[in-house]
Write an enzyme that holds these catalytic residues in place. Structure first.
Site, short mmCIF file in Angstrom:
data_model
loop_
_atom_site.label_atom_id
_atom_site.label_comp_id
_atom_site.label_asym_id
_atom_site.label_seq_id
_atom_site.Cartn_x
_atom_site.Cartn_y
_atom_site.Cartn_z
N HIS A 116 -13.67 3.25 7.84
CA HIS A 116 -13.28 2.06 7.81
C HIS A 116 -13.30 1.98 6.42
O HIS A 116 -13.46 0.28 6.19
CB HIS A 116 -12.99 0.95 8.86
CG HIS A 116 -11.63 -0.51 8.62
ND1 HIS A 116 -10.85 -0.37 9.71
CD2 HIS A 116 -11.36 -0.76 7.25
CE1 HIS A 116 -10.49 -1.14 9.57
NE2 HIS A 116 -10.07 -0.70 8.09
N GLU A 161 -13.30 1.88 17.32
CA GLU A 161 -13.65 1.22 16.37
C GLU A 161 -14.89 0.29 16.07
O GLU A 161 -15.84 0.39 15.79
CB GLU A 161 -12.94 1.71 14.84
CG GLU A 161 -12.44 1.56 14.12
CD GLU A 161 -11.40 0.54 13.01
OE1 GLU A 161 -11.08 1.45 12.57
OE2 GLU A 161 -12.45 0.02 12.24
N PRO A 205 1.23 -2.04 9.76
CA PRO A 205 0.38 -3.00 10.24
C PRO A 205 0.92 -2.23 11.74
O PRO A 205 1.53 -2.08 11.94
CB PRO A 205 1.34 -4.29 9.81
CG PRO A 205 3.22 -4.27 9.44
CD PRO A 205 2.63 -2.99 9.07
N ASP A 236 -9.40 6.87 9.03
CA ASP A 236 -10.43 6.40 8.61
C ASP A 236 -10.48 4.78 9.32
O ASP A 236 -11.14 3.83 9.48
CB ASP A 236 -9.52 5.77 7.04
CG ASP A 236 -11.20 4.49 6.48
OD1 ASP A 236 -11.61 4.94 6.13
OD2 ASP A 236 -10.36 2.90 5.79
N SER A 280 -4.35 3.34 8.22
CA SER A 280 -3.93 1.69 8.58
C SER A 280 -4.97 1.24 9.30
O SER A 280 -5.63 -0.11 9.79
CB SER A 280 -2.72 1.98 8.47
OG SER A 280 -1.79 0.43 8.60
N ARG A 281 -3.59 1.80 10.31
CA ARG A 281 -4.86 1.68 12.36
C ARG A 281 -4.88 1.98 12.84
O ARG A 281 -4.41 3.20 13.42
CB ARG A 281 -4.08 0.06 12.54
CG ARG A 281 -4.16 -1.43 12.01
CD ARG A 281 -5.63 -1.92 12.41
NE ARG A 281 -5.58 -3.02 11.50
CZ ARG A 281 -7.17 -3.45 10.23
NH1 ARG A 281 -7.23 -2.64 9.63
NH2 ARG A 281 -6.07 -4.57 9.81
N ASP A 288 10.60 3.12 6.97
CA ASP A 288 10.24 1.64 7.08
C ASP A 288 11.26 0.56 7.98
O ASP A 288 12.25 1.17 7.30
CB ASP A 288 9.99 0.31 5.74
CG ASP A 288 9.08 -0.44 6.43
OD1 ASP A 288 9.61 -1.28 7.33
OD2 ASP A 288 8.38 -0.83 5.52
N ILE A 321 1.12 -1.10 0.15
CA ILE A 321 -0.14 0.29 -0.28
C ILE A 321 0.80 1.24 -0.06
O ILE A 321 0.56 2.07 -0.13
CB ILE A 321 -1.34 0.25 1.62
CG1 ILE A 321 -1.81 -1.05 1.17
CG2 ILE A 321 -1.69 1.46 1.46
CD1 ILE A 321 -2.84 -1.33 2.27
C1 COI Z 1 -8.00 -5.21 6.19
O1 COI Z 1 -8.42 -5.63 5.41
O2 COI Z 1 -7.16 -5.79 6.98
C2 COI Z 1 -8.72 -3.95 6.37
O3 COI Z 1 -8.90 -2.83 6.68
C3 COI Z 1 -10.45 -4.46 5.92
C4 COI Z 1 -10.99 -3.99 6.63
C5 COI Z 1 -11.78 -3.61 7.57
C6 COI Z 1 -12.63 -5.24 5.80
#
Ligand code: COI
Length: 330
Positions: free
Chosen positions: A295, A264, A207, A259, A234-235, A175, A156
């Site tokens: 998301h 969440e 990640p 996002d 991302s997270r 990275d 990504i």
């Molecule tokens: C993932 O693919 O890990 C995502 O974050 C998308 C998921 C909410 C479907």
């Protein structure tokens, strides 16, 4: 052979039907219900299940699945941060995921959100909706004069870099693991400190791993340039949201697009039109320089199709006692 899928949405059904047409030897069942210790029983008689959920895959779930004879799960998403692998290992579970359903979908949304922040599009849209068609004070910033830092140069992150370069932005990257394409372009800086001191905009594409928990916090924000724009597709746990809010309040942060949020689950993909939103989310949504999407970066026709087709392919491989290419090694 039978495969059973949980948490199936309306928009996924045509792709399931299409997969089933090409695999008439496989019986397919599905439910809109998420996988829980109580719903696991619906998978009785299936070799494998296809799942997507943001709820944790817990020890209770593995126990319930083992009782009905299911030992392989094909996740139809990329992230595996909500799997309790220690418990899964005790029950001997195997997993596949879909890491590459569409890195483009997320990269596109990430750069689009940066562009929206820089051009103050939320503020401008609100003004225009009210009939205020004046230019000032809603002046924007151009991509080509930004130094955009991409943290995380996986699939990504690398696509985001390519799109940013199309806009003419100066890109720097960070990275732990160097990718040869990015190295060849000499985009890597050595430390996160370099990122924070040089970047006028930061995109997060790493990640969720324990060492990156709250990497964006009060201390790192203090080291950033004034008027920095931050995008997190991302997270949620990469960011200390209270520190972001403080940075928005003080004016240090020009804009924030996210996002994802740390808390969440149970909020995103739910309807709050007739009930109050959690305070922190209401606060973020009310801000003109914050863009919150629930998301949805992944949520494109191409991605959803690939998630279904590739997860069912992997499920079939598991059911045939094979090892899918996207086996999750843990
Ligand atoms: C993932 O693919 O890990 C995502 O974050 C998308 C998921 C909410 C479907």
């Amino acid at each position: 052979m039978k495969i059973f899928a949980f948490s199936i949405r309306e928009d996924e059904i045509p792709y399931i039907k299409s997969w089933q047409k090409d695999h008439s030897d496989v019986e397919v069942g599905f439910t809109e219900k998420p996988l829980t210790p109580d719903t696991a029983i619906e998978a009785t008689g299936s070799e494998n299940i296809v799942v997507y959920q943001q709820l944790d895959y817990s020890s209770e779930i593995f126990e319930a699945l083992a009782e009905v004879g299911v030992k392989t799960l094909s996740l139809r998403n990329a992230g595996v941060d909500n799997v309790d692998f220690e418990s899964a290992g005790k029950f001997g579970f195997q997993f596949s995921n879909v890491p590459l359903y569409s890195p483009q979908a997320i990269a596109e949304q990430s750069v689009t959100m940066l562009q929206r922040l820089l051009r103050r599009s939320k503020e401008l849209d609100t003004k225009v909706a009210k009939g205020d068609l004046r230019w000032t004070p809603t002046i924007g910033r151009e991509m080509r004069v930004q130094t955009v830092a991409v943290i995380g140069t996986g699939n990504i992150g690398r696509l985001a870099i390519k799109i940013l370069q199309g806009f003419g932005a100066r890109v720097i990257a960070y990275d732990k693991y160097y990718h040869p394409d990015i190295e060849r372009q000499k985009l890597y800086v050595e430390t996160l400190e370099d990122i924070f001191s040089q970047a006028t905009a930061i995109l997060l594409h790493t990640p969720s791993v324990p060492e990156l928990y709250h990497m964006i916090n009060a201390t790192s924000i203090a080291k950033m340039q004034d008027d920095v724009a931050i995008v997190n597709q991302s997270r949620g746990d990469l960011v200390d949201i209270d520190a972001i809010i403080a940075g928005l309040d003080s004016g240090k942060i020009f804009g924030f697009a996210t996002d994802v949020l740390e808390k969440e689950v149970g909020i995103f993909n739910e309807d709050f039109t007739d009930k109050p939103l959690p305070t922190c989310i209401a606060d973020l949504i009310a801000r003109e320089n914050v863009i919150l999407t629930p998301h949805t970066a992944f949520y494109t026709e191409t991605a959803v199709r690939n998630m279904i087709i590739l997860a069912f392919d992997a499920a079939k491989t598991f059911a045939e006692r094979g090892i899918p290419k996207t086996l999750v090694r843990y």
